[in-house]
Design a protein around this motif. Structure first.
Motif, PDB file in Angstrom:
ATOM      1  N   GLY A 287       1.059  -0.819  -5.926  1.00 53.91           N
ATOM      2  CA  GLY A 287       1.208   0.583  -6.329  1.00 53.91           C
ATOM      3  C   GLY A 287       1.693   1.456  -5.197  1.00 53.91           C
ATOM      4  O   GLY A 287       2.531   2.350  -5.392  1.00 53.91           O
ATOM      5  N   ARG A 288       1.198   1.187  -3.995  1.00 57.18           N
ATOM      6  CA  ARG A 288       1.621   1.990  -2.837  1.00 57.18           C
ATOM      7  C   ARG A 288       3.111   1.807  -2.558  1.00 57.18           C
ATOM      8  O   ARG A 288       3.787   2.722  -2.077  1.00 57.18           O
ATOM      9  N   ALA A 289       3.628   0.620  -2.876  1.00 52.29           N
ATOM     10  CA  ALA A 289       5.074   0.394  -2.727  1.00 52.29           C
ATOM     11  C   ALA A 289       5.849   1.059  -3.863  1.00 52.29           C
ATOM     12  O   ALA A 289       6.916   1.641  -3.642  1.00 52.29           O
ATOM     13  N   LEU A 290       5.313   0.975  -5.072  1.00 55.22           N
ATOM     14  CA  LEU A 290       6.028   1.522  -6.232  1.00 55.22           C
ATOM     15  C   LEU A 290       6.190   3.037  -6.162  1.00 55.22           C
ATOM     16  O   LEU A 290       7.220   3.574  -6.584  1.00 55.22           O
ATOM     17  N   VAL A 291       5.190   3.757  -5.638  1.00 55.30           N
ATOM     18  CA  VAL A 291       5.277   5.225  -5.638  1.00 55.30           C
ATOM     19  C   VAL A 291       6.405   5.725  -4.739  1.00 55.30           C
ATOM     20  O   VAL A 291       6.844   6.865  -4.868  1.00 55.30           O
ATOM     21  N   ARG A 292       6.903   4.858  -3.859  1.00 54.27           N
ATOM     22  CA  ARG A 292       7.921   5.310  -2.903  1.00 54.27           C
ATOM     23  C   ARG A 292       9.310   5.423  -3.525  1.00 54.27           C
ATOM     24  O   ARG A 292      10.229   5.981  -2.915  1.00 54.27           O
ATOM     25  N   ARG A 293       9.508   4.852  -4.737  1.00 52.55           N
ATOM     26  CA  ARG A 293      10.824   4.892  -5.396  1.00 52.55           C
ATOM     27  C   ARG A 293      11.915   4.341  -4.463  1.00 52.55           C
ATOM     28  O   ARG A 293      12.936   4.994  -4.194  1.00 52.55           O
ATOM     29  N   SER A 294      11.702   3.144  -3.967  1.00 54.08           N
ATOM     30  CA  SER A 294      12.600   2.561  -2.974  1.00 54.08           C
ATOM     31  C   SER A 294      13.829   1.938  -3.622  1.00 54.08           C
ATOM     32  O   SER A 294      13.856   1.656  -4.821  1.00 54.08           O
ATOM     33  N   ASP A 295      14.840   1.671  -2.793  1.00 54.30           N
ATOM     34  CA  ASP A 295      16.062   1.023  -3.268  1.00 54.30           C
ATOM     35  C   ASP A 295      15.888  -0.478  -3.403  1.00 54.30           C
ATOM     36  O   ASP A 295      16.596  -1.126  -4.183  1.00 54.30           O
ATOM     37  N   VAL A 296      14.973  -1.063  -2.623  1.00 54.02           N
ATOM     38  CA  VAL A 296      14.699  -2.499  -2.675  1.00 54.02           C
ATOM     39  C   VAL A 296      13.193  -2.696  -2.548  1.00 54.02           C
ATOM     40  O   VAL A 296      12.529  -2.010  -1.762  1.00 54.02           O
ATOM     41  N   PHE A 297      12.668  -3.656  -3.301  1.00 56.49           N
ATOM     42  CA  PHE A 297      11.240  -3.934  -3.342  1.00 56.49           C
ATOM     43  C   PHE A 297      11.027  -5.338  -2.781  1.00 56.49           C
ATOM     44  O   PHE A 297      11.587  -6.311  -3.291  1.00 56.49           O
ATOM     45  N   LEU A 298      10.243  -5.473  -1.688  1.00 56.02           N
ATOM     46  CA  LEU A 298      10.049  -6.741  -1.003  1.00 56.02           C
ATOM     47  C   LEU A 298       8.581  -7.162  -1.068  1.00 56.02           C
ATOM     48  O   LEU A 298       7.693  -6.345  -0.795  1.00 56.02           O
ATOM     49  N   LEU A 299       8.328  -8.428  -1.387  1.00 60.94           N
ATOM     50  CA  LEU A 299       6.956  -8.947  -1.440  1.00 60.94           C
ATOM     51  C   LEU A 299       6.876 -10.250  -0.644  1.00 60.94           C
ATOM     52  O   LEU A 299       7.654 -11.178  -0.888  1.00 60.94           O
ATOM     53  N   ASP A 300       5.937 -10.305   0.290  1.00 55.49           N
ATOM     54  CA  ASP A 300       5.787 -11.473   1.158  1.00 55.49           C
ATOM     55  C   ASP A 300       4.501 -12.213   0.813  1.00 55.49           C
ATOM     56  O   ASP A 300       3.417 -11.845   1.265  1.00 55.49           O
ATOM     57  N   GLU A 301       4.622 -13.252  -0.024  1.00 52.86           N
ATOM     58  CA  GLU A 301       3.504 -14.085  -0.467  1.00 52.86           C
ATOM     59  C   GLU A 301       2.274 -13.250  -0.832  1.00 52.86           C
ATOM     60  O   GLU A 301       1.178 -13.443  -0.298  1.00 52.86           O
ATOM     61  N   PRO A 302       2.419 -12.299  -1.773  1.00 54.96           N
ATOM     62  CA  PRO A 302       1.327 -11.362  -2.046  1.00 54.96           C
ATOM     63  C   PRO A 302       0.118 -11.981  -2.743  1.00 54.96           C
ATOM     64  O   PRO A 302      -0.942 -11.361  -2.781  1.00 54.96           O
ATOM     65  N   LEU A 303       0.256 -13.173  -3.319  1.00 53.28           N
ATOM     66  CA  LEU A 303      -0.853 -13.750  -4.082  1.00 53.28           C
ATOM     67  C   LEU A 303      -1.558 -14.884  -3.348  1.00 53.28           C
ATOM     68  O   LEU A 303      -2.506 -15.462  -3.877  1.00 53.28           O
ATOM     69  N   SER A 304      -1.123 -15.203  -2.135  1.00 52.88           N
ATOM     70  CA  SER A 304      -1.639 -16.404  -1.479  1.00 52.88           C
ATOM     71  C   SER A 304      -3.113 -16.296  -1.095  1.00 52.88           C
ATOM     72  O   SER A 304      -3.767 -17.311  -0.871  1.00 52.88           O
ATOM     73  N   ASN A 305      -3.662 -15.073  -1.009  1.00 50.18           N
ATOM     74  CA  ASN A 305      -5.071 -14.917  -0.646  1.00 50.18           C
ATOM     75  C   ASN A 305      -6.002 -14.924  -1.856  1.00 50.18           C
ATOM     76  O   ASN A 305      -7.217 -14.789  -1.695  1.00 50.18           O
ATOM     77  N   LEU A 306      -5.444 -15.053  -3.051  1.00 49.85           N
ATOM     78  CA  LEU A 306      -6.254 -14.988  -4.265  1.00 49.85           C
ATOM     79  C   LEU A 306      -6.612 -16.384  -4.753  1.00 49.85           C
ATOM     80  O   LEU A 306      -5.870 -17.341  -4.523  1.00 49.85           O
ATOM     81  N   ASP A 307      -7.754 -16.489  -5.453  1.00 46.86           N
ATOM     82  CA  ASP A 307      -8.106 -17.783  -6.036  1.00 46.86           C
ATOM     83  C   ASP A 307      -7.205 -18.073  -7.230  1.00 46.86           C
ATOM     84  O   ASP A 307      -6.489 -17.193  -7.721  1.00 46.86           O
ATOM     85  N   ALA A 308      -7.244 -19.314  -7.720  1.00 44.14           N
ATOM     86  CA  ALA A 308      -6.260 -19.780  -8.706  1.00 44.14           C
ATOM     87  C   ALA A 308      -6.279 -18.947  -9.978  1.00 44.14           C
ATOM     88  O   ALA A 308      -5.228 -18.566 -10.501  1.00 44.14           O
ATOM     89  N   LEU A 309      -7.474 -18.633 -10.507  1.00 41.86           N
ATOM     90  CA  LEU A 309      -7.559 -17.897 -11.768  1.00 41.86           C
ATOM     91  C   LEU A 309      -7.067 -16.474 -11.595  1.00 41.86           C
ATOM     92  O   LEU A 309      -6.300 -15.951 -12.417  1.00 41.86           O
ATOM     93  N   LEU A 310      -7.478 -15.822 -10.494  1.00 43.58           N
ATOM     94  CA  LEU A 310      -7.046 -14.458 -10.244  1.00 43.58           C
ATOM     95  C   LEU A 310      -5.550 -14.403  -9.988  1.00 43.58           C
ATOM     96  O   LEU A 310      -4.866 -13.466 -10.416  1.00 43.58           O
ATOM     97  N   ARG A 311      -5.030 -15.422  -9.306  1.00 42.02           N
ATOM     98  CA  ARG A 311      -3.592 -15.471  -9.044  1.00 42.02           C
ATOM     99  C   ARG A 311      -2.813 -15.481 -10.350  1.00 42.02           C
ATOM    100  O   ARG A 311      -1.768 -14.833 -10.475  1.00 42.02           O
ATOM    101  N   GLU A 312      -3.316 -16.201 -11.342  1.00 42.48           N
ATOM    102  CA  GLU A 312      -2.641 -16.276 -12.636  1.00 42.48           C
ATOM    103  C   GLU A 312      -2.594 -14.913 -13.310  1.00 42.48           C
ATOM    104  O   GLU A 312      -1.571 -14.511 -13.872  1.00 42.48           O
ATOM    105  N   HIS A 313      -3.713 -14.169 -13.247  1.00 39.16           N
ATOM    106  CA  HIS A 313      -3.757 -12.843 -13.879  1.00 39.16           C
ATOM    107  C   HIS A 313      -2.831 -11.857 -13.170  1.00 39.16           C
ATOM    108  O   HIS A 313      -2.078 -11.109 -13.814  1.00 39.16           O
ATOM    109  N   VAL A 314      -2.899 -11.846 -11.833  1.00 38.42           N
ATOM    110  CA  VAL A 314      -2.073 -10.895 -11.080  1.00 38.42           C
ATOM    111  C   VAL A 314      -0.592 -11.244 -11.221  1.00 38.42           C
ATOM    112  O   VAL A 314       0.267 -10.359 -11.283  1.00 38.42           O
ATOM    113  N   ARG A 315      -0.274 -12.533 -11.317  1.00 44.59           N
ATOM    114  CA  ARG A 315       1.111 -12.952 -11.528  1.00 44.59           C
ATOM    115  C   ARG A 315       1.654 -12.375 -12.827  1.00 44.59           C
ATOM    116  O   ARG A 315       2.791 -11.895 -12.886  1.00 44.59           O
TER     117      ARG A 315
END
Length: 362
Positions: A146-174
């Motif tokens: 959300g903090r990235a989305l509010v900026r209305r940027s020209d490009v959106f970059l994500l660096d392994e954002p789900l790697s710290n989550l457990d398997a079930l939570l990773r599925e939901h956030v994905r």
């Protein structure tokens, strides 16, 4: 329009450490590109060069019509979501979402409008007064997005954002991220070593290895038409069976069985045969079709829930038995001796030396 272009991008740290080697690709508005590959393949270095956190040794980074190769991160209008969330622990969710906009001196009413809109999209309305320590891992990740989305940027970059989550939570956030991406009309670049994330989230995937771009294509084409042996072996779970086989005339010798080779200019002395476990099927010995058949003996069964992953030995009078793996429904695993059918359309052939695919499928 904020199309992202990378032109002949290189990064050299030392003569022996070159994590990015001549990468060229384009990400259009609304496209989600996943940079997929093992650790050390160069994917995070590419993301950092797009963000301006690293400068390329050679090549260009263009956003829209702007050459931003040597511009500072703050002058590129890109938003980045990190693996570690990077939330301010002393601020609540509402204040974390506002923080970047306040630094850019966005008017207060515009800040509130953007924060309200993003909070609704991400389902954060009931969490706005909580601090990061009071949130679950998935909730913290949504705030970071959300903090990235509010900026209305020209490009959106994500660096392994789900790697710290457990398997079930990773599925939901994905699933949440996929919905969010569908509402953004800007290029999205997503770095991951998880092929499931890459295949489910992306409109196209760039498979990287040792700094080189191995294949850039739609997820389904990456899976169905791998350009080389590395892509074939890296993408797919369970992993594709990849067997180096000797050739005799127009046949590859799979143990004591002969598999017809495709039409090749010259028959090689050896070839790599690839077939996915899900494309092997049990058949009867008197199968009258033109499909190749081989026989094997079961020596290991792994229960995966809906399927069993069955390992078999293919007899080989000239050496040790050859191991292949296949997926079968539970009722098949008790059979010790199996006859398997392989459709020619499901076989991939690769050059032993280069690893490149020997056939081109349309």
């Amino acid at each position: 329009m904020s199309k992202l272009e990378l032109k002949n991008l290189n990064k050299t740290f030392t003569p022996k450490v070159i994590p990015v080697k001549d990468i060229s690709l384009t990400v259009d508005d609304g496209e989600v590109l996943s940079l997929l590959g093992p650790s050390g393949c160069g994917k995070s270095t590419i993301l950092r060069m797009i963000a301006g956190l690293e400068q390329p040794t050679r090549g260009q980074v263009l956003i829209g019509d702007r050459d931003v190769t040597f511009k500072r991160p703050g002058d590129r209008n890109v938003a980045m979501v990190f693996q570690s969330y990077a939330l301010y622990p002393h601020l609540n969710v509402h204040e974390n979402l506002q923080a970047g906009l306040k630094l850019k001196k966005v008017p207060a009413d515009e800040i509130e409008r953007r924060v309200t809109e993003v909070s609704r999209v991400l389902g954060l309305d009931d969490l706005m007064q909580r601090k990061p320590g009071q949130l679950s891992g998935g909730q913290r990740q949504r705030v970071a997005v959300g903090r990235a989305l509010v900026r209305r940027s020209d490009v959106f970059l994500l660096d392994e954002p789900l790697s710290n989550l457990d398997a079930l939570l990773r599925e939901h956030v994905r699933a949440d991220l996929k919905q969010i991406f569908s509402t953004q009309n800007v290029p999205v670049v997503y770095v991951t070593h998880d092929q499931t994330e890459a295949m489910t989230l992306s409109t196209k995937v760039a498979v990287l290895n040792n700094g080189y771009l191995q294949q850039l294509d739609a997820p389904e084409r990456i899976y169905e038409r791998p350009a080389n042996q590395f892509v074939a072996g890296f993408v797919g779970s369970p992993q594709m069976n990849l067997l180096t086989l000797p050739c005799q005339g127009n046949y590859a010798l799979l143990g004591d069985f002969k598999i017809p080779l495709p039409n090749l200019p010259t028959a090689p002395p050896q070839v790599v045969l690839g077939v996915r476990p899900e494309h092997l099927r049990v058949t009867e010995t008197d199968d009258a079709s033109t499909i190749n058949t081989i026989k094997g003996t079961v020596f290991l069964v792994e229960n995966l829930g809906m399927h069993n992953l069955v390992s078999i030995h293919i007899p080989n009078s000239k050496g040790d038995p050859i191991v292949m793996r296949l997926l079968l429904p539970p009722e098949h695993w008790a059979d010790r001796d199996l006859t398997l059918a392989i459709s020619p359309d499901d076989i991939h052939w690769f050059d032993v030396q280069s690893g490149d695919s020997l056939i081109r499928r349309s």
